[in-house]
Design an enzyme around this catalytic site. Structure first.
Site, PDB file in Angstrom:
ATOM      1  N   ASP A   1      -0.673  -5.996  -0.196  1.00  0.00           N
ATOM      2  CA  ASP A   1      -0.893  -5.246   1.560  1.00  0.00           C
ATOM      3  C   ASP A   1      -2.845  -5.133   1.156  1.00  0.00           C
ATOM      4  OD1 ASP A   1       0.831  -5.183   3.431  1.00  0.00           O
ATOM      5  OD2 ASP A   1       1.223  -3.426   2.277  1.00  0.00           O
TER       6      ASP A   1
ATOM      7  N   GLU B   1      -1.608  -5.245   8.580  1.00  0.00           N
ATOM      8  CA  GLU B   1      -1.070  -4.628   9.655  1.00  0.00           C
ATOM      9  C   GLU B   1      -0.905  -4.939  10.989  1.00  0.00           C
ATOM     10  OE1 GLU B   1       0.087  -0.509   9.031  1.00  0.00           O
ATOM     11  OE2 GLU B   1       0.875  -1.506   6.974  1.00  0.00           O
TER      12      GLU B   1
ATOM     13  N   GLU C   1       9.111  -4.002  10.295  1.00  0.00           N
ATOM     14  CA  GLU C   1       9.604  -2.497  10.337  1.00  0.00           C
ATOM     15  C   GLU C   1      10.547  -1.624  11.638  1.00  0.00           C
ATOM     16  OE1 GLU C   1       6.762  -1.023   7.220  1.00  0.00           O
ATOM     17  OE2 GLU C   1       8.086   0.780   7.080  1.00  0.00           O
TER      18      GLU C   1
ATOM     19  N   ASP D   1       0.601  -1.781   0.002  1.00  0.00           N
ATOM     20  CA  ASP D   1      -0.067   0.130  -0.095  1.00  0.00           C
ATOM     21  C   ASP D   1       1.376   0.941   0.043  1.00  0.00           C
ATOM     22  OD1 ASP D   1       0.872  -0.220   2.341  1.00  0.00           O
ATOM     23  OD2 ASP D   1      -1.408  -0.005   3.272  1.00  0.00           O
ATOM     24  N   SER D   2       2.120   0.726  -0.009  1.00  0.00           N
ATOM     25  CA  SER D   2       2.982   2.034  -0.350  1.00  0.00           C
ATOM     26  C   SER D   2       2.562   2.996  -1.286  1.00  0.00           C
ATOM     27  CB  SER D   2       4.674   2.108   0.180  1.00  0.00           C
ATOM     28  OG  SER D   2       4.674   0.374  -0.464  1.00  0.00           O
TER      29      SER D   2
ATOM     30  N   LYS E   1      -1.409  -9.470   3.134  1.00  0.00           N
ATOM     31  CA  LYS E   1      -0.476  -9.108   4.310  1.00  0.00           C
ATOM     32  C   LYS E   1      -1.166  -7.446   5.166  1.00  0.00           C
ATOM     33  CE  LYS E   1       3.110  -5.873   3.845  1.00  0.00           C
ATOM     34  NZ  LYS E   1       2.824  -4.616   4.964  1.00  0.00           N
TER      35      LYS E   1
HETATM   36  O1  KIV Z   1       3.739  -0.936   1.865  1.00  0.00           O
HETATM   37  C1  KIV Z   1       4.971  -1.112   1.812  1.00  0.00           C
HETATM   38  O2  KIV Z   1       5.615  -1.420   1.243  1.00  0.00           O
HETATM   39  C2  KIV Z   1       5.401  -2.680   2.830  1.00  0.00           C
HETATM   40  C3  KIV Z   1       6.425  -2.275   3.405  1.00  0.00           C
HETATM   41  C4  KIV Z   1       7.302  -1.287   3.620  1.00  0.00           C
HETATM   42  C5  KIV Z   1       7.068  -3.703   4.030  1.00  0.00           C
HETATM   43  O3  KIV Z   1       4.648  -2.735   4.219  1.00  0.00           O
END
Ligand code: KIV
Length: 280
Positions: free
Chosen positions: A100, A131, A197, A61-62, A129
């Site tokens: 994500d 959090e 992280e 989600d980055s 993934k």
């Molecule tokens: O979204 C992302 O890029 C991440 C990484 C920083 C692990 O979750």
């Protein structure tokens, strides 16, 4: 070495040349083979990063701050993640594609998490993934029971940036024991791997030693079972990158130069040349 299949060459360890799947992750940890993970947000980058032997591609989600121009990951929508996941999955032959769950699409509980995760899996993800620690264990268990592999994410969790008070190292002092307990809870709930992280290196090492599932570090030192970076940080696409990243190339500069050379060629009429056009 370049092959007919891959003009970029390849270097493969995990999975013995076969597509990387969930069972290869625990095997890699057992055999002491480090896992290599990078983010990818589209087919162009995914094709190159996959061919280079990256074991896991994270549709992070980055994408919000890296590609869409947001200040954080919070505005990212599930629909945007679905489009990005489809693009990455279509271009990936070997890497395990992890997508994500964006902010607001799983925190309400297992039912919401399942509905959101199903959309990412239908888009081509091999795993999702999310959090957070103990409060997410029930969702991790529900997804796992539904056949959806889950990667956990502890330490600095960008979706909680407002609660954490900024981009800060997590797990210092007494918070270390809390993080260890969270890690254990996610592993017991069925998580297949855990991203750590921005946590102190000794704590990342303790978590890694205490779990049977692999840890994948970003700003967490060298004693994790693998590493992940945002691909644009890794490739040197931007002027600034975080302290924990390293620029393994200068792709931003190369792109700038290519665009400038193209512009100059068009302006001086040296492009297109005869070989680029059709005479009849
Ligand atoms: O979204 C992302 O890029 C991440 C990484 C920083 C692990 O979750």
């Amino acid at each position: 070495m370049a092959t007919p299949e891959s003009p970029y060459g390849s270097s493969v360890a995990v999975g013995g040349g076969k597509p990387v799947r969930v069972h290869h992750l625990a095997a890699a940890k057992r055999d002491g083979v480090r896992l290599v993970m990078l983010t990818a947000y589209d087919a162009v980058a995914a094709r190159i990063l996959d061919a280079a032997g990256t074991d896991m591609l994270l549709v992070g989600d980055s994408i919000g701050n890296v590609m869409l121009g947001h200040e954080s990951t919070l505005p990212v929508e599930l629909d945007e993640m679905v489009v990005a996941t489809r693009s990455v999955a279509r271009a990936t032959k070997r890497a395990l594609v992890v997508a994500d769950l964006p902010f607001g699409t799983y925190e309400a509980g297992p039912e919401q998490a399942l509905a959101s995760a199903v959309r990412l899996m239908k888009a081509g993800a091999n795993a999702v993934k999310l959090e957070g620690g103990r409060p997410r264990a029930a969702s991790v268990r529900a997804l796992t029971q539904a056949g959806i592999p889950v990667v956990g994410h502890l330490g600095f969790t960008p979706q909680s940036v407002n609660m954490l008070g900024g981009f800060r190292v997590q797990g210092r002092g007494e918070a270390a024991e809390e993080l260890l307990t969270d890690a254990q809870a996610l592993a017991e709930a069925g998580a297949i791997a855990l991203v750590l992280e921005m946590v102190p290196e000794p704590l990342a090492a303790r978590v890694t030693e205490s779990l049977a599932i692999p840890t994948i570090g970003i700003g967490a030192g060298a004693r994790c079972d693998g590493q992940v970076l945002v691909w644009t940080d890794m490739a040197g696409m931007t002027e600034w990158s975080p302290r924990f990243a390293h620029q393994f190339g200068q792709v931003g500069q190369a792109l700038h130069q290519a665009a400038a050379d193209y512009g100059a060629a068009v302006r001086e009429a040296s492009f297109p040349a005869e070989k680029h056009w059709f005479s009849s």
